[in-house]
Scaffold this active site. Structure first.
Site, PDB file in Angstrom:
ATOM      1  N   ARG A   1      66.480 -13.401 -10.369  1.00 17.62           N
ATOM      2  CA  ARG A   1      66.674 -13.895 -11.638  1.00 17.62           C
ATOM      3  C   ARG A   1      65.757 -13.140 -12.500  1.00 17.62           C
ATOM      4  NH1 ARG A   1      67.934 -20.563 -11.534  1.00 17.62           N
ATOM      5  NH2 ARG A   1      69.531 -20.258 -10.214  1.00 17.62           N
TER       6      ARG A   1
ATOM      7  N   ARG B   1      58.405 -20.095 -10.875  1.00 14.62           N
ATOM      8  CA  ARG B   1      59.207 -19.205 -11.651  1.00 14.62           C
ATOM      9  C   ARG B   1      59.136 -17.837 -11.106  1.00 14.62           C
ATOM     10  NH1 ARG B   1      62.049 -21.025 -15.934  1.00 14.62           N
ATOM     11  NH2 ARG B   1      60.751 -22.794 -16.301  1.00 14.62           N
TER      12      ARG B   1
ATOM     13  N   GLU C   1      61.757 -29.812 -12.172  1.00 14.30           N
ATOM     14  CA  GLU C   1      63.053 -29.681 -11.514  1.00 14.30           C
ATOM     15  C   GLU C   1      62.910 -28.963 -10.027  1.00 14.30           C
ATOM     16  OE1 GLU C   1      66.954 -26.896 -11.993  1.00 14.30           O
ATOM     17  OE2 GLU C   1      65.517 -26.958 -13.788  1.00 14.30           O
TER      18      GLU C   1
ATOM     19  N   SER D   1      69.504 -28.900  -9.399  1.00 12.40           N
ATOM     20  CA  SER D   1      70.258 -29.478 -10.657  1.00 12.40           C
ATOM     21  C   SER D   1      71.770 -29.413 -10.195  1.00 12.40           C
ATOM     22  CB  SER D   1      70.299 -28.339 -11.672  1.00 12.40           C
ATOM     23  OG  SER D   1      70.891 -28.686 -12.754  1.00 12.40           O
TER      24      SER D   1
ATOM     25  N   ARG E   1      60.542 -24.181  -4.259  1.00 12.82           N
ATOM     26  CA  ARG E   1      59.986 -25.353  -5.099  1.00 12.82           C
ATOM     27  C   ARG E   1      59.716 -26.555  -3.829  1.00 12.82           C
ATOM     28  NH1 ARG E   1      61.368 -25.549 -11.356  1.00 12.82           N
ATOM     29  NH2 ARG E   1      61.113 -23.507 -11.814  1.00 12.82           N
TER      30      ARG E   1
END
Length: 434
Positions: A270, A285, A357, A360, A399
């Protein structure tokens, strides 16, 4: 993609849905009116084309009658009319393609319609907590963030990674590299042996139409990485959802094959466009990270129950790792483009003293299926319906590594290995500085 027939019959419902998604009422109204105008123009043109084709057919028959009656003048007049109609139809087919593309382009950037029970709100502050699992211990003053621990262990290197690739990359070494690998293997084993998912090793590079199918294109092109491929290009997957969901594109699945439950452990890529200044330190991130993805393909009746099941499968990962977490229902303004309803699972990070988070889980209804033309046979085997698709992280491996490091850190800087991961770590009890 939304069903144009539904929009045609429920324009105000779409306006209200867009407003719930934090669109201004004026923008929502004008956007829906524009889509309806494009649809009406297309349908009117198709009507004219159909009339022209019908007239061409009838005129062609009249030519035969005129010739049989030796009325050459009428026959020539009819031939001229047919030639004129033929020219109109040829130009009209090109106009039909243009009107189709204009309507599809407008629909392609329209978000999905939230379900009725989704909380209405503007951003993450309006999300609603569903439940909390696990006790949060009192935070000692020696608690550190994951990157401080990893660097002190000599097993997490951001400086060298930056020399190789720039910012938002990490080098893991030794037992931290093994711990990340162990986490991915543990998750895959859990989902395949206990949760009924089939492991897939999908392509990491995909065509534009595949990214379009799951909604990354055209709206989120700036978030993707691309590489030239012949005269076109291929995109690096931002999530294995893209590859897994598109396995049923342009297919008709037998009802007896549903639900399809698929999982994959892949790197994800990403660009993190628009995230400048956010989570710049550490691994939270990254441009490249590993994730275990869960995808379900279901019929229309069972997709909501499958959503609850998928969320529980993702939660089980954190329960087995004995990590405190909470599950929240995302509000309309915080929900993803293709989702009708989303649960976020947020793991507790003592170094940040906050929940973040880690998964999801979303149900998309037939939104992606329309873009992929993915259908299934109904129970009687007579008609074809669009499948419902769901996706979720089961969970983000990087994560999870952060969460294990921070929740299992010790005052001396070492990290205890969770019981569930010891078989994958050769029985190692803790990671210590060398």
């Amino acid at each position: 993609m939304l069903d144009i027939r539904w929009i045609r019959e429920n324009p105000q419902a779409l306006v209200e849905a867009l407003v719930k998604r934090s669109w201004s009422p004026a923008d929502a109204q004008s956007t829906v009116e524009d889509i309806i105008a494009r649809d009406e123009a297309r349908r009117a043109h198709l009507g004219r084309l159909q009339e022209a084709q019908e007239r061409r057919n009838s005129a062609s028959k009249e030519i035969g009658k005129a010739l049989s009656m030796k009325d050459a003048e009428l026959a020539e007049k009819l031939k001229a009319e047919v030639a004129e109609i033929k020219s109109f139809i040829q130009g009209g087919e090109a106009e039909e393609r243009r009107l189709d593309e204009a309507l599809e382009g407008a629909l392609a950037v329209m978000p999905n319609v939230p379900l009725e029970d989704v909380p209405v709100g503007k951003d993450e502050h309006d999300n609603v907590e569903v439940h909390k699992i696990g006790k949060i211990a009192t935070r000692p003053n020696w608690v550190k963030e994951h990157f401080e621990i990893g660097e002190a262990l000599g097993l997490m290197d951001f400086e060298r990674a930056a020399k190789l690739s720039g910012s938002r990359f990490t080098i893991l070494q030794g037992q931290l590299a093994r711990l990340e690998r162990a986490l991915g293997q543990f998750m895959l084993d859990l989902h395949t042996t206990e949760h009924g998912y089939m492991e897939v090793q999908p392509p990491l590079l995909v065509r534009d139409e595949v990214l379009y199918g799951t909604g990354q294109l055209p709206k989120f092109e700036e978030d993707l990485f691309f590489t030239p491929h012949g005269e076109s290009r291929l995109g690096l997957i931002p999530t294995a959802e893209v590859s897994l969901t598109n396995l049923v594109r342009e297919e008709i699945v037998g009802h007896d094959k549903l639900p399809l439950r698929l999982t994959a452990l892949t790197p994800c890529f990403r660009s993190e466009a628009g995230s400048a200044g956010r989570d710049t330190r550490g691994m939270l991130r990254q441009h490249q990270f590993y994730k275990v993805e869960l995808v379900s393909i279901t019929d229309q009746e069972n997709s909501l129950a499958e959503h609850e099941r998928m969320t529980q499968c993702a939660e089980e990962v954190l329960k087995r790792l004995e990590l405190p977490f909470r599950t929240v229902a995302l509000c309309t303004g915080d929900m993803g483009f293709g989702a009708r309803k989303t649960y976020d699972i947020e793991v507790w990070l003592p170094g940040q003293n906050a929940y973040r988070e880690i998964s999801s889980c979303s149900v998309c209804g037939d939104f992606q299926a329309r873009r992929m033309n993915a259908r299934y046979k109904d129970r009687e085997g007579r008609g074809n319906l669009f499948v419902h698709t769901l996706n979720g992280s089961g969970v983000a491996v990087g994560r999870a590594l952060i969460a294990v490091i921070e929740n299992y850190q010790n005052e001396d800087g070492s990290v205890t290995i969770p019981e569930a991961l010891k078989p994958y770590m050769g029985g190692l009890e803790r990671i210590e500085s060398k």
